[in-house]
Motif scaffolding. Structure first.
Motif, PDB file in Angstrom:
ATOM      1  N   VAL A 117      36.691 -70.985 -12.115  1.00 46.00           N
ATOM      2  CA  VAL A 117      35.723 -70.145 -10.961  1.00 46.00           C
ATOM      3  C   VAL A 117      35.327 -71.341 -10.037  1.00 46.00           C
ATOM      4  CG1 VAL A 117      33.884 -68.932 -10.346  1.00 46.00           C
ATOM      5  CG2 VAL A 117      35.150 -68.534 -12.330  1.00 46.00           C
ATOM      6  N   TRP A 118      34.760 -72.598 -10.578  1.00 48.97           N
ATOM      7  CA  TRP A 118      34.445 -73.797  -9.832  1.00 48.97           C
ATOM      8  C   TRP A 118      35.640 -74.401  -9.054  1.00 48.97           C
ATOM      9  CZ3 TRP A 118      29.732 -73.641  -8.748  1.00 48.97           C
ATOM     10  CH2 TRP A 118      28.781 -73.501  -9.428  1.00 48.97           C
ATOM     11  N   GLU A 119      36.642 -74.179  -9.735  1.00 49.19           N
ATOM     12  CA  GLU A 119      37.917 -74.788  -8.809  1.00 49.19           C
ATOM     13  C   GLU A 119      38.221 -73.845  -7.333  1.00 49.19           C
ATOM     14  OE1 GLU A 119      41.026 -77.101 -11.774  1.00 49.19           O
ATOM     15  OE2 GLU A 119      41.146 -74.857 -11.541  1.00 49.19           O
ATOM     16  N   LYS A 120      38.159 -72.734  -7.537  1.00 50.24           N
ATOM     17  CA  LYS A 120      38.323 -71.918  -6.553  1.00 50.24           C
ATOM     18  C   LYS A 120      37.196 -71.708  -5.507  1.00 50.24           C
ATOM     19  CE  LYS A 120      40.535 -68.111  -9.183  1.00 50.24           C
ATOM     20  NZ  LYS A 120      40.250 -66.768  -9.441  1.00 50.24           N
ATOM     21  N   ALA A 121      35.984 -71.930  -6.132  1.00 50.61           N
ATOM     22  CA  ALA A 121      34.710 -71.941  -4.991  1.00 50.61           C
ATOM     23  C   ALA A 121      34.813 -73.260  -4.326  1.00 50.61           C
ATOM     24  CB  ALA A 121      33.540 -71.978  -5.862  1.00 50.61           C
ATOM     25  N   GLN A 122      35.113 -74.272  -4.844  1.00 50.97           N
ATOM     26  CA  GLN A 122      35.293 -75.499  -4.343  1.00 50.97           C
ATOM     27  C   GLN A 122      36.505 -75.613  -3.357  1.00 50.97           C
ATOM     28  OE1 GLN A 122      33.879 -78.866  -5.311  1.00 50.97           O
ATOM     29  NE2 GLN A 122      35.478 -80.144  -4.132  1.00 50.97           N
ATOM     30  N   ALA A 123      37.626 -74.925  -3.730  1.00 54.88           N
ATOM     31  CA  ALA A 123      38.628 -75.125  -2.806  1.00 54.88           C
ATOM     32  C   ALA A 123      38.291 -74.058  -1.342  1.00 54.88           C
ATOM     33  CB  ALA A 123      39.854 -74.347  -3.508  1.00 54.88           C
ATOM     34  N   ALA A 124      37.457 -72.991  -1.734  1.00 55.72           N
ATOM     35  CA  ALA A 124      37.189 -71.891  -0.550  1.00 55.72           C
ATOM     36  C   ALA A 124      36.214 -72.725   0.087  1.00 55.72           C
ATOM     37  CB  ALA A 124      36.717 -70.882  -1.304  1.00 55.72           C
ATOM     38  N   MET A 125      35.178 -73.503  -0.230  1.00 63.66           N
ATOM     39  CA  MET A 125      34.357 -74.273   0.570  1.00 63.66           C
ATOM     40  C   MET A 125      34.955 -75.421   1.365  1.00 63.66           C
ATOM     41  SD  MET A 125      31.025 -76.395  -0.598  1.00 63.66           S
ATOM     42  CE  MET A 125      31.850 -77.794  -1.262  1.00 63.66           C
ATOM     43  N   MET A 126      35.902 -76.049   0.817  1.00 67.64           N
ATOM     44  CA  MET A 126      36.531 -77.257   1.293  1.00 67.64           C
ATOM     45  C   MET A 126      37.471 -76.679   2.360  1.00 67.64           C
ATOM     46  SD  MET A 126      35.097 -79.758   0.607  1.00 67.64           S
ATOM     47  CE  MET A 126      34.507 -80.883  -0.817  1.00 67.64           C
ATOM     48  N   GLN A 127      37.961 -75.613   2.278  1.00 67.56           N
ATOM     49  CA  GLN A 127      39.033 -74.884   3.255  1.00 67.56           C
ATOM     50  C   GLN A 127      38.443 -75.055   4.690  1.00 67.56           C
ATOM     51  OE1 GLN A 127      40.115 -71.292   3.640  1.00 67.56           O
ATOM     52  NE2 GLN A 127      41.023 -72.089   5.435  1.00 67.56           N
ATOM     53  N   ILE A 128      37.132 -74.567   4.518  1.00 65.66           N
ATOM     54  CA  ILE A 128      36.259 -74.313   5.675  1.00 65.66           C
ATOM     55  C   ILE A 128      35.841 -75.678   6.442  1.00 65.66           C
ATOM     56  CG2 ILE A 128      34.128 -73.185   6.492  1.00 65.66           C
ATOM     57  CD1 ILE A 128      36.061 -71.198   5.659  1.00 65.66           C
ATOM     58  N   LEU A 129      35.297 -76.560   5.556  1.00 63.64           N
ATOM     59  CA  LEU A 129      34.828 -77.836   5.822  1.00 63.64           C
ATOM     60  C   LEU A 129      35.987 -78.776   6.384  1.00 63.64           C
ATOM     61  CD1 LEU A 129      32.089 -78.865   3.261  1.00 63.64           C
ATOM     62  CD2 LEU A 129      31.850 -77.507   5.605  1.00 63.64           C
ATOM     63  N   ASP A 130      37.288 -78.377   5.786  1.00 64.47           N
ATOM     64  CA  ASP A 130      38.337 -79.313   6.396  1.00 64.47           C
ATOM     65  C   ASP A 130      38.848 -79.030   7.609  1.00 64.47           C
ATOM     66  OD1 ASP A 130      38.608 -81.238   4.279  1.00 64.47           O
ATOM     67  OD2 ASP A 130      39.917 -79.698   3.162  1.00 64.47           O
ATOM     68  N   SER A 131      38.669 -77.556   8.102  1.00 67.54           N
ATOM     69  CA  SER A 131      39.279 -77.035   9.112  1.00 67.54           C
ATOM     70  C   SER A 131      38.128 -77.195  10.222  1.00 67.54           C
ATOM     71  CB  SER A 131      39.687 -75.710   9.001  1.00 67.54           C
ATOM     72  OG  SER A 131      38.476 -74.814   8.605  1.00 67.54           O
ATOM     73  N   ALA A 132      36.875 -77.620  10.103  1.00 70.11           N
ATOM     74  CA  ALA A 132      36.054 -77.997  11.222  1.00 70.11           C
ATOM     75  C   ALA A 132      36.275 -79.192  11.456  1.00 70.11           C
ATOM     76  CB  ALA A 132      34.666 -77.425  10.524  1.00 70.11           C
ATOM     77  N   ILE A 133      36.778 -79.470  12.883  1.00 75.67           N
ATOM     78  CA  ILE A 133      37.096 -80.663  13.496  1.00 75.67           C
ATOM     79  C   ILE A 133      35.990 -80.899  14.338  1.00 75.67           C
ATOM     80  CG2 ILE A 133      38.863 -82.176  14.788  1.00 75.67           C
ATOM     81  CD1 ILE A 133      39.547 -81.169  11.662  1.00 75.67           C
ATOM     82  N   ILE A 134      35.489 -82.258  14.357  1.00 75.45           N
ATOM     83  CA  ILE A 134      34.325 -82.794  15.312  1.00 75.45           C
ATOM     84  C   ILE A 134      34.611 -82.199  16.838  1.00 75.45           C
ATOM     85  CG2 ILE A 134      32.950 -84.683  15.963  1.00 75.45           C
ATOM     86  CD1 ILE A 134      32.263 -83.744  13.148  1.00 75.45           C
ATOM     87  N   ALA A 135      35.702 -82.835  17.331  1.00 72.70           N
ATOM     88  CA  ALA A 135      35.902 -82.566  18.593  1.00 72.70           C
ATOM     89  C   ALA A 135      36.006 -81.061  19.096  1.00 72.70           C
ATOM     90  CB  ALA A 135      37.610 -83.141  18.944  1.00 72.70           C
ATOM     91  N   ASP A 136      36.467 -80.250  18.091  1.00 75.13           N
ATOM     92  CA  ASP A 136      36.417 -78.683  18.145  1.00 75.13           C
ATOM     93  C   ASP A 136      35.168 -78.327  18.419  1.00 75.13           C
ATOM     94  OD1 ASP A 136      39.243 -78.875  18.198  1.00 75.13           O
ATOM     95  OD2 ASP A 136      39.332 -78.367  16.266  1.00 75.13           O
ATOM     96  N   LEU A 137      34.338 -78.731  17.437  1.00 74.17           N
ATOM     97  CA  LEU A 137      33.017 -78.383  17.379  1.00 74.17           C
ATOM     98  C   LEU A 137      32.263 -78.750  18.743  1.00 74.17           C
ATOM     99  CD1 LEU A 137      32.294 -79.077  13.819  1.00 74.17           C
ATOM    100  CD2 LEU A 137      32.639 -76.889  14.714  1.00 74.17           C
ATOM    101  N   ALA A 138      32.348 -80.018  19.243  1.00 74.53           N
ATOM    102  CA  ALA A 138      31.848 -80.394  20.286  1.00 74.53           C
ATOM    103  C   ALA A 138      32.069 -79.620  21.422  1.00 74.53           C
ATOM    104  CB  ALA A 138      32.332 -81.959  20.556  1.00 74.53           C
ATOM    105  N   ILE A 139      33.405 -79.209  21.513  1.00 75.29           N
ATOM    106  CA  ILE A 139      33.480 -78.082  22.656  1.00 75.29           C
ATOM    107  C   ILE A 139      32.729 -76.879  22.742  1.00 75.29           C
ATOM    108  CG2 ILE A 139      35.233 -76.684  23.680  1.00 75.29           C
ATOM    109  CD1 ILE A 139      37.644 -78.927  22.771  1.00 75.29           C
ATOM    110  N   GLN A 140      32.385 -76.431  21.616  1.00 70.76           N
ATOM    111  CA  GLN A 140      31.405 -75.433  21.341  1.00 70.76           C
ATOM    112  C   GLN A 140      30.255 -75.760  21.765  1.00 70.76           C
ATOM    113  OE1 GLN A 140      31.499 -73.607  17.327  1.00 70.76           O
ATOM    114  NE2 GLN A 140      33.518 -74.111  17.093  1.00 70.76           N
TER     115      GLN A 140
END
Lengths: 157, 157
Positions: A117-140
């Protein structure tokens, strides 16, 4: 046992690191920002933010220049960095539970139902944090700025 | 700034709470377990586990009986609890970042691009922890036990 209100919580340093990286990425290329302006834009205490910026500089995500034309500037690697990379530049690798740490040999790992369960929870969270790129966030962020919602307009942080 | 190796990490208390709940749920109904057996099964130090069990008892997830036929027993609510409920019974509500805490008014919330990422990361993680039910995990655990992979067989924790 509710003493640890910060269980599974990001450090303040990493939070400010993400804020300052996004803000730096909204600035025109080669523009350097001074610490007081960055402190105002991020709502972070200057002295604390200064340490955060030093860590980001050591991690190669920002450039820090002293002197007349000094200040902080985001570099290409920083623009392309994910939120995860920024967080880990400050706090080191993130693991939701000790059993996920590479090389940690919890001898329960092979059969423990919670480990999976921890592996899955970590993967789910990291997938979101990995796909949030600083340059893209800066445009928002810049978008919010033109509609008058950014702290550069409200100055209320 | 890598002093906080435990950034975003579960407390040891909550980790042991999950372990002990799963183990208690593998036991036959109405069977009570004594602290030393639970310490062995979970790999937790007895005195620390005792505090964890007290907190779980206060949260209504286990029953603690003193005396001749005493010991710890999981109750129906505990079997049906999710990993999230067990964790929160020990550590209180989990928020990956302070800006997610109910009633916390970060005045950046309405426009901050990072806030939206934190909301998504928290939701992704919680979806996994909410759907991991103690009774279901115990069935997996019991399965591992019959194949000789549980600590009751290896006694190696």
């Amino acid at each position: 046992m509710e003493s640890s209100a910060s269980s599974m919580q990001l450090t303040r340093a990493a939070d400010y690191a993400v804020r300052v990286m996004i803000h730096l990425a909204t600035l025109p290329e080669n523009e350097r920002a001074l610490l007081p302006a960055l402190a105002e834009a991020t709502g972070a205490p200057s002295s604390f933010l200064s340490k955060v910026l030093q860590a980001l500089s050591r991690a190669g995500l920002v450039l820090s220049r002293r002197g007349h034309l000094g200040g902080f500037e985001i570099v290409e690697r920083g623009r392309k960095a994910s939120m995860r990379e920024v967080i880990e530049a400050i706090d080191g690798p993130v693991f939701l539970n000790v059993c996920l740490i590479d090389g940690m040999s919890c001898n329960r790992k092979s059969w423990c139902p919670a480990h999976k369960v921890w592996e899955k929870a970590q993967a789910a969270m990291m997938q979101i944090l990995d796909s949030a790129i600083i340059a893209d966030l800066a445009i928002q962020d810049a978008g919010a700025e033109t509609t008058g919602q950014s702290p550069l307009h409200t100055l209320s942080q």
